[in-house]
Design a protein around this motif. Structure first.
Motif, PDB file in Angstrom:
ATOM      1  N   VAL A 173       0.927  -1.147   0.042  1.00 48.26           N
ATOM      2  CA  VAL A 173       0.098   0.053   0.079  1.00 48.26           C
ATOM      3  C   VAL A 173       0.859   1.256  -0.093  1.00 48.26           C
ATOM      4  O   VAL A 173       0.717   2.028  -0.873  1.00 48.26           O
ATOM      5  CB  VAL A 173      -0.966  -0.119   1.174  1.00 48.26           C
ATOM      6  N   ASN A 174       2.084   1.251   0.827  1.00 48.17           N
ATOM      7  CA  ASN A 174       2.852   2.232   0.681  1.00 48.17           C
ATOM      8  C   ASN A 174       3.643   2.340  -0.488  1.00 48.17           C
ATOM      9  O   ASN A 174       3.717   3.830  -0.869  1.00 48.17           O
ATOM     10  CB  ASN A 174       3.820   1.919   2.125  1.00 48.17           C
ATOM     11  N   ALA A 175       4.051   1.327  -1.103  1.00 40.94           N
ATOM     12  CA  ALA A 175       4.570   1.595  -2.283  1.00 40.94           C
ATOM     13  C   ALA A 175       3.838   1.985  -3.431  1.00 40.94           C
ATOM     14  O   ALA A 175       4.221   2.896  -4.158  1.00 40.94           O
ATOM     15  CB  ALA A 175       5.306  -0.006  -2.608  1.00 40.94           C
ATOM     16  N   PHE A 176       2.564   1.764  -3.377  1.00 39.73           N
ATOM     17  CA  PHE A 176       1.660   2.420  -4.437  1.00 39.73           C
ATOM     18  C   PHE A 176       1.074   3.500  -4.256  1.00 39.73           C
ATOM     19  O   PHE A 176       0.751   4.530  -5.232  1.00 39.73           O
ATOM     20  CB  PHE A 176       0.510   1.388  -4.737  1.00 39.73           C
ATOM     21  N   HIS A 177       1.109   3.927  -3.098  1.00 45.24           N
ATOM     22  CA  HIS A 177       0.614   5.489  -2.784  1.00 45.24           C
ATOM     23  C   HIS A 177       0.860   6.390  -3.525  1.00 45.24           C
ATOM     24  O   HIS A 177       2.151   6.584  -3.755  1.00 45.24           O
ATOM     25  CB  HIS A 177       0.598   5.698  -1.331  1.00 45.24           C
ATOM     26  N   PRO A 178       0.022   7.235  -4.069  1.00 44.78           N
ATOM     27  CA  PRO A 178      -1.454   7.361  -3.941  1.00 44.78           C
ATOM     28  C   PRO A 178      -2.121   6.503  -4.886  1.00 44.78           C
ATOM     29  O   PRO A 178      -3.264   6.822  -5.179  1.00 44.78           O
ATOM     30  CB  PRO A 178      -1.665   8.835  -3.871  1.00 44.78           C
ATOM     31  N   GLU A 179      -1.411   5.918  -5.820  1.00 47.85           N
ATOM     32  CA  GLU A 179      -2.377   5.144  -6.641  1.00 47.85           C
ATOM     33  C   GLU A 179      -2.754   3.626  -6.088  1.00 47.85           C
ATOM     34  O   GLU A 179      -2.159   3.225  -4.893  1.00 47.85           O
ATOM     35  CB  GLU A 179      -1.291   4.602  -7.717  1.00 47.85           C
ATOM     36  N   PRO A 180      -3.601   2.840  -6.568  1.00 46.84           N
ATOM     37  CA  PRO A 180      -4.276   1.539  -5.908  1.00 46.84           C
ATOM     38  C   PRO A 180      -3.241   0.484  -6.299  1.00 46.84           C
ATOM     39  O   PRO A 180      -2.595   0.420  -7.172  1.00 46.84           O
ATOM     40  CB  PRO A 180      -5.529   1.355  -6.562  1.00 46.84           C
TER      41      PRO A 180
ATOM     42  N   ILE B 156       5.863  12.329 -13.057  1.00 48.16           N
ATOM     43  CA  ILE B 156       4.645  11.920 -13.370  1.00 48.16           C
ATOM     44  C   ILE B 156       3.742  12.294 -12.212  1.00 48.16           C
ATOM     45  O   ILE B 156       3.926  11.594 -11.237  1.00 48.16           O
ATOM     46  CB  ILE B 156       4.506  10.488 -13.579  1.00 48.16           C
ATOM     47  N   LYS B 157       2.877  13.243 -12.461  1.00 49.29           N
ATOM     48  CA  LYS B 157       1.851  13.624 -11.543  1.00 49.29           C
ATOM     49  C   LYS B 157       0.862  12.591 -10.981  1.00 49.29           C
ATOM     50  O   LYS B 157       0.480  11.752 -11.849  1.00 49.29           O
ATOM     51  CB  LYS B 157       1.105  14.541 -11.994  1.00 49.29           C
ATOM     52  N   GLY B 158       0.686  12.433  -9.771  1.00 51.41           N
ATOM     53  CA  GLY B 158      -0.194  11.405  -9.244  1.00 51.41           C
ATOM     54  C   GLY B 158       0.226  10.187  -9.309  1.00 51.41           C
ATOM     55  O   GLY B 158      -0.559   9.189  -8.741  1.00 51.41           O
ATOM     56  N   ALA B 159       1.519   9.760  -9.268  1.00 50.48           N
ATOM     57  CA  ALA B 159       2.184   8.577  -9.529  1.00 50.48           C
ATOM     58  C   ALA B 159       2.702   8.324  -8.083  1.00 50.48           C
ATOM     59  O   ALA B 159       3.260   9.059  -7.602  1.00 50.48           O
ATOM     60  CB  ALA B 159       3.227   8.115 -10.506  1.00 50.48           C
ATOM     61  N   GLY B 160       3.015   7.002  -7.627  1.00 47.31           N
ATOM     62  CA  GLY B 160       3.671   6.660  -6.500  1.00 47.31           C
ATOM     63  C   GLY B 160       5.030   5.978  -6.860  1.00 47.31           C
ATOM     64  O   GLY B 160       5.552   6.010  -8.050  1.00 47.31           O
ATOM     65  N   HIS B 161       5.546   5.322  -5.830  1.00 47.07           N
ATOM     66  CA  HIS B 161       6.967   4.542  -6.129  1.00 47.07           C
ATOM     67  C   HIS B 161       6.703   3.271  -7.043  1.00 47.07           C
ATOM     68  O   HIS B 161       7.776   3.218  -7.855  1.00 47.07           O
ATOM     69  CB  HIS B 161       7.386   3.799  -4.767  1.00 47.07           C
ATOM     70  N   ASN B 162       5.797   2.651  -7.158  1.00 47.05           N
ATOM     71  CA  ASN B 162       5.427   1.543  -8.140  1.00 47.05           C
ATOM     72  C   ASN B 162       4.704   2.051  -9.356  1.00 47.05           C
ATOM     73  O   ASN B 162       3.772   1.257  -9.840  1.00 47.05           O
ATOM     74  CB  ASN B 162       4.853   0.401  -7.565  1.00 47.05           C
ATOM     75  N   LEU B 163       5.092   3.124 -10.108  1.00 46.94           N
ATOM     76  CA  LEU B 163       4.358   3.674 -10.869  1.00 46.94           C
ATOM     77  C   LEU B 163       4.249   3.003 -12.241  1.00 46.94           C
ATOM     78  O   LEU B 163       3.449   2.952 -13.001  1.00 46.94           O
ATOM     79  CB  LEU B 163       5.216   5.151 -11.350  1.00 46.94           C
ATOM     80  N   HIS B 164       5.210   1.800 -12.426  1.00 49.97           N
ATOM     81  CA  HIS B 164       5.457   1.012 -13.788  1.00 49.97           C
ATOM     82  C   HIS B 164       4.112   0.366 -13.905  1.00 49.97           C
ATOM     83  O   HIS B 164       3.806  -0.076 -14.950  1.00 49.97           O
ATOM     84  CB  HIS B 164       6.553   0.202 -13.718  1.00 49.97           C
ATOM     85  N   HIS B 165       3.191   0.137 -12.769  1.00 48.30           N
ATOM     86  CA  HIS B 165       1.982  -0.824 -12.887  1.00 48.30           C
ATOM     87  C   HIS B 165       0.854  -0.050 -13.401  1.00 48.30           C
ATOM     88  O   HIS B 165      -0.056  -0.451 -13.799  1.00 48.30           O
ATOM     89  CB  HIS B 165       1.521  -1.129 -11.515  1.00 48.30           C
ATOM     90  N   HIS B 166       0.737   1.513 -13.375  1.00 48.28           N
ATOM     91  CA  HIS B 166      -0.311   2.312 -13.697  1.00 48.28           C
ATOM     92  C   HIS B 166       0.097   3.372 -14.844  1.00 48.28           C
ATOM     93  O   HIS B 166      -0.604   4.004 -15.519  1.00 48.28           O
ATOM     94  CB  HIS B 166      -0.962   2.908 -12.700  1.00 48.28           C
TER      95      HIS B 166
ATOM     96  N   ILE C 199      16.708   8.031 -18.882  1.00 49.00           N
ATOM     97  CA  ILE C 199      15.619   8.396 -18.550  1.00 49.00           C
ATOM     98  C   ILE C 199      15.007   8.135 -17.308  1.00 49.00           C
ATOM     99  O   ILE C 199      14.772   6.887 -17.087  1.00 49.00           O
ATOM    100  CB  ILE C 199      14.406   8.267 -19.872  1.00 49.00           C
ATOM    101  N   PHE C 200      14.829   8.973 -16.298  1.00 48.00           N
ATOM    102  CA  PHE C 200      14.351   9.039 -14.964  1.00 48.00           C
ATOM    103  C   PHE C 200      12.748   8.924 -15.119  1.00 48.00           C
ATOM    104  O   PHE C 200      12.467  10.152 -15.688  1.00 48.00           O
ATOM    105  CB  PHE C 200      14.703   9.751 -14.050  1.00 48.00           C
ATOM    106  N   LEU C 201      12.153   7.903 -14.570  1.00 49.28           N
ATOM    107  CA  LEU C 201      10.688   8.341 -14.264  1.00 49.28           C
ATOM    108  C   LEU C 201      10.474   8.463 -12.787  1.00 49.28           C
ATOM    109  O   LEU C 201      10.634   7.545 -11.941  1.00 49.28           O
ATOM    110  CB  LEU C 201       9.882   7.011 -15.097  1.00 49.28           C
ATOM    111  N   ALA C 202       9.747   9.631 -12.270  1.00 46.16           N
ATOM    112  CA  ALA C 202       9.628   9.756 -10.843  1.00 46.16           C
ATOM    113  C   ALA C 202       8.207  10.034 -10.597  1.00 46.16           C
ATOM    114  O   ALA C 202       7.562  10.788 -11.444  1.00 46.16           O
ATOM    115  CB  ALA C 202      10.449  10.470 -10.172  1.00 46.16           C
ATOM    116  N   GLY C 203       7.550   9.560  -9.640  1.00 46.16           N
ATOM    117  CA  GLY C 203       6.113  10.051  -9.099  1.00 46.16           C
ATOM    118  C   GLY C 203       6.132  11.087  -8.304  1.00 46.16           C
ATOM    119  O   GLY C 203       7.008  11.134  -7.428  1.00 46.16           O
ATOM    120  N   LYS C 204       5.512  11.972  -8.443  1.00 41.24           N
ATOM    121  CA  LYS C 204       5.222  13.211  -7.541  1.00 41.24           C
ATOM    122  C   LYS C 204       4.686  12.659  -6.304  1.00 41.24           C
ATOM    123  O   LYS C 204       4.978  13.431  -5.216  1.00 41.24           O
ATOM    124  CB  LYS C 204       4.022  14.244  -8.304  1.00 41.24           C
TER     125      LYS C 204
END
Length: 310
Positions: free
Chosen positions: A198-205, A285-295, A254-259
């Motif tokens: 849950v922490n790794a995905f926050h704020p995404e489900p 990436i606005k609205g993305a979390g640590h595990n952003l590659h899933h969304h 290229i770095f991809l980072a979630g806000k």
């Protein structure tokens, strides 16, 4: 007499707990068997999976801490279905063994390079997530000729990011450490894995069935737990050694980072590192979390295409 009774009761409870904990680990192994192939490299058995057409330039995917190759596979298998992809259980995690020697990102990068030799792969584009990003950078630093480019997803790169979690250090304490890893980790670990997700995905489900599909419980096996705990206990020392050299990496990166990443502060990791490199770009990436590659699979695919074009 009372003391002897209490001591005997404690011993019986301890033995019963160890039996239950061992059965839990056995069940975990039965529920999550190896799903790929084993390749022996310098006496070390590594577990991996290859997908896609072999005539394409390979993409090597390195997962983060506490997980295994099923984690990025769940997120990106469909996105990369037309690519030749190497999904690797990093040494010591998943079903891959780790050499019985002092371990470091440098040693891991060297072993992965020898795996590429064994597979007769000259160069690969590397995708690294979280701690896999640190290993990816070590590959680029030590073996630049084997890397064609980098896509780093929420990478952990900056030293002195805080002390390691107490349970990583406790795993190596005398007397307490073996009891902790053999007893408490199997008995109490699964709820912690879920809260960690849950922490790794926050704020995404968190995707439905995520923990089961990604075989996340393999972390609770003793060898996996100890390998990951050792990495994390020494994380600051490892990053302190390699962080001053990131500017030497010339590969298109290229770095991809979630806000919304709450696992690490991406300004300190991706932001600072990208600013020091000659051919790097940071994409927030606005609205993305640590595990952003899933969304955010489209962002990953675009980064791969742009690294190749660059």
């Amino acid at each position: 007499m009372l003391g002897a009774v209490l001591a005997g009761g404690f011993l019986l409870a301890l033995i019963a707990g160890l039996i239950i904990a061992n059965s839990i680990q056995t069940r975990i192994e039965a529920d999550h068997p190896p799903a790929g192939e084993f390749v022996e490299v310098d006496g070390t058995r590594l577990h991996m999976r290859q997908t896609g057409p072999s005539d394409r330039e390979p993409i090597l995917v390195l997962h983060g801490a506490a997980s295994n190759m099923e984690e990025p596979f769940l997120a990106l298998a469909d996105t990369l279905k037309d690519e030749h992809v190497l999904w690797l259980d990093r040494p010591g995690l998943g079903w891959s063994d780790r050499p019985d020697a002092e371990w470091s990102p440098r040693a891991e990068a060297a072993l992965i390079t020898r795996l590429l030799d064994t597979l007769e792969i000259d160069r690969a584009l590397v995708i690294g997530h979280s701690w896999g990003g640190a290993i990816s950078m070590r590959l680029a630093l030590d073996h630049p000729e084997r890397i064609s480019g980098l896509v780093l997803i929420a990478p952990a790169l900056g030293a002195w990011i805080g002390d390691a979690a107490w349970f990583n250090k406790a795993s190596f304490w005398p007397v307490i450490g073996p009891l902790f890893t053999r007893l408490l980790v199997p008995l109490t670990g699964k709820p912690q894995l879920r809260s960690g997700a849950v922490n790794a995905f926050h704020p995404e489900p968190v995707p439905e069935g995520y923990a089961e599909t990604t075989s996340l419980a393999l972390l609770l096996r003793k060898p996996n737990w100890l390998a990951n705990a050792r990495d994390m206990a020494d994380v600051n020392r490892h990053l302190e050694q390699q962080e001053p050299h990131y500017h030497k990496v010339e590969h298109r990166t290229i770095f991809l980072a979630g806000k919304g990443d709450t696992v690490l502060w991406s300004h300190r990791h991706s932001g600072l590192t990208a600013s020091r490199m000659k051919n790097a770009e940071l994409r927030w990436i606005k609205g993305a979390g640590h595990n952003l590659h899933h969304h955010q699979q489209d962002a990953v695919a675009a980064a791969i295409a742009d690294v190749r074009a660059g």
